[in-house]
Structures are given as structure tokens and as C-alpha cells.
Design a protein around this motif. Structure first.
Motif, PDB file in Angstrom:
ATOM      1  N   UNK A 166      36.671 -21.705 -91.172  1.00  0.00           N
ATOM      2  CA  UNK A 166      37.252 -20.738 -92.102  1.00  0.00           C
ATOM      3  C   UNK A 166      36.435 -20.751 -93.382  1.00  0.00           C
ATOM      4  N   UNK A 167      36.198 -19.568 -93.955  1.00  0.00           N
ATOM      5  CA  UNK A 167      35.349 -19.467 -95.132  1.00  0.00           C
ATOM      6  C   UNK A 167      36.130 -18.902 -96.320  1.00  0.00           C
ATOM      7  N   UNK A 168      35.666 -19.226 -97.511  1.00  0.00           N
ATOM      8  CA  UNK A 168      36.271 -18.661 -98.715  1.00  0.00           C
ATOM      9  C   UNK A 168      36.522 -19.709 -99.780  1.00  0.00           C
ATOM     10  N   UNK A 169      36.123 -19.397-101.009  1.00  0.00           N
ATOM     11  CA  UNK A 169      36.349 -20.315-102.120  1.00  0.00           C
ATOM     12  C   UNK A 169      37.821 -20.573-102.354  1.00  0.00           C
ATOM     13  N   UNK A 170      38.655 -19.557-102.067  1.00  0.00           N
ATOM     14  CA  UNK A 170      40.092 -19.704-102.319  1.00  0.00           C
ATOM     15  C   UNK A 170      40.716 -20.783-101.446  1.00  0.00           C
ATOM     16  N   UNK A 171      40.142 -21.026-100.276  1.00  0.00           N
ATOM     17  CA  UNK A 171      40.639 -22.094 -99.400  1.00  0.00           C
ATOM     18  C   UNK A 171      40.267 -23.454 -99.984  1.00  0.00           C
ATOM     19  N   UNK A 172      39.010 -23.587-100.409  1.00  0.00           N
ATOM     20  CA  UNK A 172      38.554 -24.867-100.948  1.00  0.00           C
ATOM     21  C   UNK A 172      39.276 -25.236-102.239  1.00  0.00           C
ATOM     22  N   UNK A 173      39.634 -24.228-103.027  1.00  0.00           N
ATOM     23  CA  UNK A 173      40.298 -24.485-104.301  1.00  0.00           C
ATOM     24  C   UNK A 173      41.811 -24.655-104.156  1.00  0.00           C
ATOM     25  N   UNK A 174      42.312 -24.479-102.954  1.00  0.00           N
ATOM     26  CA  UNK A 174      43.745 -24.647-102.730  1.00  0.00           C
ATOM     27  C   UNK A 174      44.576 -23.459-103.151  1.00  0.00           C
ATOM     28  N   UNK A 175      43.916 -22.331-103.454  1.00  0.00           N
ATOM     29  CA  UNK A 175      44.656 -21.142-103.873  1.00  0.00           C
ATOM     30  C   UNK A 175      45.326 -20.459-102.686  1.00  0.00           C
ATOM     31  N   UNK A 176      44.777 -20.672-101.497  1.00  0.00           N
ATOM     32  CA  UNK A 176      45.299 -20.069-100.268  1.00  0.00           C
ATOM     33  C   UNK A 176      45.433 -21.160 -99.218  1.00  0.00           C
ATOM     34  N   UNK A 177      46.560 -21.180 -98.535  1.00  0.00           N
ATOM     35  CA  UNK A 177      46.755 -22.133 -97.436  1.00  0.00           C
ATOM     36  C   UNK A 177      45.980 -21.646 -96.215  1.00  0.00           C
ATOM     37  N   UNK A 178      45.231 -22.533 -95.604  1.00  0.00           N
ATOM     38  CA  UNK A 178      44.398 -22.174 -94.450  1.00  0.00           C
ATOM     39  C   UNK A 178      45.250 -22.072 -93.190  1.00  0.00           C
ATOM     40  N   UNK A 179      45.978 -20.979 -93.083  1.00  0.00           N
ATOM     41  CA  UNK A 179      46.820 -20.762 -91.900  1.00  0.00           C
ATOM     42  C   UNK A 179      46.017 -20.201 -90.729  1.00  0.00           C
ATOM     43  N   UNK A 180      44.840 -19.627 -91.031  1.00  0.00           N
ATOM     44  CA  UNK A 180      44.009 -19.070 -89.954  1.00  0.00           C
ATOM     45  C   UNK A 180      43.620 -20.131 -88.931  1.00  0.00           C
ATOM     46  N   UNK A 181      43.218 -21.313 -89.428  1.00  0.00           N
ATOM     47  CA  UNK A 181      42.738 -22.351 -88.516  1.00  0.00           C
ATOM     48  C   UNK A 181      43.810 -22.775 -87.535  1.00  0.00           C
ATOM     49  N   UNK A 182      45.042 -22.946 -88.027  1.00  0.00           N
ATOM     50  CA  UNK A 182      46.112 -23.373 -87.125  1.00  0.00           C
ATOM     51  C   UNK A 182      46.455 -22.285 -86.124  1.00  0.00           C
ATOM     52  N   UNK A 183      46.470 -21.025 -86.581  1.00  0.00           N
ATOM     53  CA  UNK A 183      46.814 -19.924 -85.667  1.00  0.00           C
ATOM     54  C   UNK A 183      45.755 -19.767 -84.579  1.00  0.00           C
ATOM     55  N   UNK A 184      44.487 -19.782 -84.980  1.00  0.00           N
ATOM     56  CA  UNK A 184      43.403 -19.636 -84.000  1.00  0.00           C
ATOM     57  C   UNK A 184      43.405 -20.808 -83.028  1.00  0.00           C
ATOM     58  N   UNK A 185      43.611 -22.014 -83.546  1.00  0.00           N
ATOM     59  CA  UNK A 185      43.623 -23.193 -82.677  1.00  0.00           C
ATOM     60  C   UNK A 185      44.729 -23.106 -81.642  1.00  0.00           C
ATOM     61  N   UNK A 186      45.882 -22.635 -82.080  1.00  0.00           N
ATOM     62  CA  UNK A 186      46.994 -22.518 -81.127  1.00  0.00           C
ATOM     63  C   UNK A 186      46.657 -21.530 -80.023  1.00  0.00           C
ATOM     64  N   UNK A 187      46.029 -20.407 -80.388  1.00  0.00           N
ATOM     65  CA  UNK A 187      45.650 -19.428 -79.363  1.00  0.00           C
ATOM     66  C   UNK A 187      44.610 -20.016 -78.415  1.00  0.00           C
ATOM     67  N   UNK A 188      43.647 -20.750 -78.959  1.00  0.00           N
ATOM     68  CA  UNK A 188      42.620 -21.341 -78.109  1.00  0.00           C
ATOM     69  C   UNK A 188      43.210 -22.378 -77.159  1.00  0.00           C
ATOM     70  N   UNK A 189      44.104 -23.199 -77.679  1.00  0.00           N
ATOM     71  CA  UNK A 189      44.725 -24.227 -76.840  1.00  0.00           C
ATOM     72  C   UNK A 189      45.536 -23.610 -75.715  1.00  0.00           C
ATOM     73  N   UNK A 190      46.164 -22.490 -75.991  1.00  0.00           N
ATOM     74  CA  UNK A 190      46.920 -21.807 -74.938  1.00  0.00           C
ATOM     75  C   UNK A 190      46.017 -21.352 -73.800  1.00  0.00           C
ATOM     76  N   UNK A 191      44.739 -21.181 -74.108  1.00  0.00           N
ATOM     77  CA  UNK A 191      43.772 -20.767 -73.091  1.00  0.00           C
ATOM     78  C   UNK A 191      43.164 -21.958 -72.362  1.00  0.00           C
TER      79      UNK A 191
END
Length: 419
Positions: free
Chosen positions: A7-32
Motif C-alpha cells: 500500500x502506498x501513500x504518505x497518509x498511511x505512514x503518518x497515521x492519518x489514514x488506517x491501512x484497511x486496504x491491506x487487510x481487505x486485499x489479504x482476505x480476498x487473496x486468502x479466500x482464493x
């Protein structure tokens, strides 16, 4: 098949945005049946992006990258991908058509800045984006197939489901799949849940155990990657049965449902309707329940009667009860639950009144005290619970979940008795 999520973006590194993308994508991949081996986050920096892409390339079969495909100067993911592959950026006709179609559908000319999004690494495969301006693309680096997706949640999820998932399914070995059981528990701290489940991984080879805490609920995941051979799947099933046995009495759902979803299932199964009267929980119970789709079929009333005057005027709690017993008492929540049921015509009424803190407690009624009332046609019962916590928000949440858990158990018992 192994995968990494970037996941990319300064807002993730600074804690301004919660990195929900990684968990969502991982769940989809694991289902496969894809094994996700690492999450990486990187800022909007060309050197850092190239370093991460180079590190991942060749280390796994699949990588999914989100963010940095926009039209602004700090959107550097596409350039970094091209430089990592050692190829130039070129205008891609499919990408250009995708960008043009998006703006044409909105009856506006393509802004000059968005023309940048039509330039992709030479040799990349474009994935048109009908729900946004940024086309996605696929590019192979050192044997790893990278999918680059927009960071906008709606666009990312759409393209992941519509394009990336089918492509990965086509790459998977025949028969590869994930078998998983998600057990939702309430009433035990995470450490105790871990103690009860200890030894399951070693006792069932190939089976993995994971935990996800979402206060005050603990979810236990029992999973395994199975091929055509049914042996691993059978061990996963046996491990799940063992986990359920060890957690008996604290299991809310065997399908990963939330507490509110479990209550909804119980109420629907029993054909019962519900009304809620809240004081200390301030509408949290009603909010949790109305997050469940279809709750209008069985949820009739939510009354936040915070003041004693509201308890009297709206629910019919007697002034004598409030004077003699206080707002935080079994007598008061009993009358609140009865009033909610009477006013709404619901089959069940539940009520809460307590001291969430951090102040307001006494020796007799310390901070963390809550009374919960449940009223049905068969009568009214009240329960007292004392949380050891002093945090107001945590207490409100645990009070609400305690009330819902008592309700869930009550409905299930009644349904069994009637059945």
C-alpha cells in the motif's frame, strides 16, 4: 502461491489514514487459497517505491499494489513501476480509452492532468477502470506478477473483484482453496482465549490459528490451504470442532458473524421483534443493530432515555422507583424494558442503565456498573454486571455487548423451548 500486498501513500505512514486496504486485499487473496506472506507500506517517494518493488520482485508469485495512480505530481507509482522494469512510459490506447470514457460519461472534456493516467509502462497490460479515472495495470517484474490498483476504496475493490481475482484464479493450481472457520467469542480476554486454543496448530498439521481482537469481541480463525487431497481439509474441520469445544459457553457465532448479526439471526429464527431503551449506552445498542441489513423487519424502537424525566415520560418508569432505587438499579431497568416493550408493541424489550465513568461511581455502585433488563411476555429479568475498566468509551461498548449477548442467549433458549 505466495503473495505480498503493498500500500502506498504518505497518509498511511503518518497515521492519518488506517491501512484497511491491506487487510481487505489479504482476505480476498486468502479466500482464493493464496498465502499472503507480507504487508508493506511505502510513501509517495520515487526512490522508496522502486526499492520496495525491487525487493518484492522474485520473492513471490503475486503482488498487489494500491495507490499512486492519480493525476497529480505526487502520484509516482506508475513511474516507479516503469523504472523498476527498465522500460519507458508510453501512451496505452486501452488506458486512454478508459480515461476518455470516464469523462465522456460525465459530459466533460478530459482535463490535461488526467492525460498522465493514460501513460503506462511499456509492456504492461491495462485494466480499464469504469468507475474512476485511473486505469489499473498488470506488469511482471523478475517473475512476480504485479497488479497496480487505484487507492480509492470503491475503485480498488471493484477492480480487485472484477479483474484481479479472476486472473489469480486462472493461475492457481487445480484444487487449491482455503478452508476456514471463523469463531466469534465474547466474555473472555484475548490471553485466555489463546490459552484455551493453545496446542491446536501442533495437534493438527497444516492447520493454522489466528486471532483478531475487536474489543470486546475476539475472533478465532482456524484455517488451512487445501489441495485436491482432502486430508488437510479434514484436519481443519477436526481442529475447528476442538476449538469450539474448548470455547464452549463463549461462542457467539461459528461463521464469523458479529454480535449484532448473531442477535439478528436469533430474533429472525424465533420470529421475535425487539425494542431497546438505553441510558448509559447512549444509543450504541440501536446503532449496532441497525448496522445489520434487514433490521427494520424486527427492530421496532430505540429510545435513549438518558434523563430520569425521559425515563418517566417516555417509558413510564415510576418516580417512586427512581427515588427509592436510583436510575442505576435492577428495578429501574426492569421498568425501562417493560416500557419499551409496551410503547412499541415488540415481543422483547431490553434496557441498560449504568455508570460508564470515569466519574460518578460510589462504593455501592462503582464505575463500570451496569444493570440490564430484559422483558418478554413471560416476565422481566434483570442482570447486574461490573466492568473492571474505567474508560468511558470502553465501558459503553462492553455494556452494549453484554446486553446483546444476554438477549441472544435469552432468545435462543426460548426458541429451543418452543421448538
Amino acid at each position: 502461491m505466495r503473495a505480498m500486498v503493498i500500500t502506498t501513500g504518505e497518509e498511511i505512514l503518518k497515521g492519518e489514514v488506517v491501512d484497511s486496504h491491506a487487510s481487505w486485499i489479504s482476505e480476498r487473496l486468502c479466500e482464493l487459497g493464496v498465502e499472503v506472506v507480507r504487508h508493506l507500506s511505502v510513501g509517495d517517494n520515487l526512490v522508496s517505491l522502486k526499492e520496495v518493488f525491487s525487493r518484492v520482485a522474485g520473492e513471490c508469485e503475486v503482488a498487489v499494489v494500491t495507490g499512486g495512480l492519480g493525476p497529480t505530481e505526487d502520484d509516482l507509482t506508475t513511474r516507479a513501476a516503469a523504472e523498476s522494469a527498465g522500460v519507458p512510459l508510453v501512451e496505452d490506447p486501452v488506458a486512454a480509452a478508459s480515461v476518455a470514457a470516464y469523462f465522456k460519461g460525465r459530459h466533460v472534456a478530459v482535463p490535461a492532468s488526467n492525460l498522465k493516467q493514460a501513460r503506462l509502462p511499456k509492456g504492461a497490460t491495462c485494466i480499464p477502470n469504469p468507475v474512476g479515472t485511473a486505469p489499473a495495470f498488470c506488469l511482471e517484474l523478475s517473475g512476480t506478477r504485479f497488479w497496480f490498483l487505484p487507492g480509492v476504496p470503491r475503485e480498488m475493490r471493484f477492480l480487485m473483484n472484477e479483474s484481479v481475482v479472476p486472473a489469480i484464479v486462472g493461475l492457481q493450481p487445480r484444487g487449491s482453496r482455503l478452508v476456514k472457520t471463523a469463531i466469534t467469542t465474547f466474555g473472555l480476554p484475548e490471553s485466555v482465549v489463546g490459552e484455551r486454543i493453545a496446542g491446536i496448530e501442533s495437534g493438527f498439521p497444516g492447520v493454522h490459528v489466528g486471532y483478531r481482537a475487536s474489543f470486546p469481541v475476539i475472533e478465532v480463525k482456524i484455517w488451512a490451504f487445501a489441495q485436491e487431497d482432502a486430508g488437510v481439509a479434514k484436519r481443519q474441520e477436526a481442529a475447528s470442532a476442538e476449538a469450539l469445544k474448548r470455547l464452549e459457553g463463549y461462542v457467539v457465532s461459528e461463521a464469523g458473524d458479529s454480535m449484532a448479526e448473531a442477535v439478528a439471526t436469533a430474533l429472525c429464527g424465533a420470529g421475535q421483534s425487539l425494542a431497546v431503551a438505553e441510558s448509559c449506552t447512549g444509543g450504541l445498542i440501536g446503532n449496532l443493530l441497525t448496522d445489520v441489513p434487514g433490521s427494520s423487519d424486527w427492530f421496532l424502537l430505540s429510545a435513549v432515555t438518558y434523563a430520569n424525566s425521559a425515563k418517566e415520560a417516555v417509558l413510564g418508569v415510576s418516580a417512586e422507583t427512581l427515588e427509592a432505587c436510583g436510575a442505576v438499579s435492577g428495578e429501574t431497568v426492569g421498568e425501562m424494558a417493560q416500557g419499551a416493550r409496551r410503547v412499541s408493541g415488540a415481543d422483547i424489550g431490553i434496557a441498560t442503565s449504568g455508570i460508564a465513568g470515569p466519574t460518578g461511581g460510589t462504593d455501592e455502585k462503582p464505575v463500570g456498573t451496569v444493570w440490564i433488563g430484559i422483558s418478554t411476555e413471560g416476565g422481566t429479568e434483570t442482570h447486574r454486571f461490573v466492568s473492571p475498566l474505567k474508560d468511558r468509551h470502553q465501558n459503553k461498548r462492553i455494556f452494549a455487548f453484554k446486553a446483546l449477548d444476554l438477549l441472544r442467549r435469552k432468545v435462543k433458549v426460548g426458541d429451543r423451548e418452543n421448538g
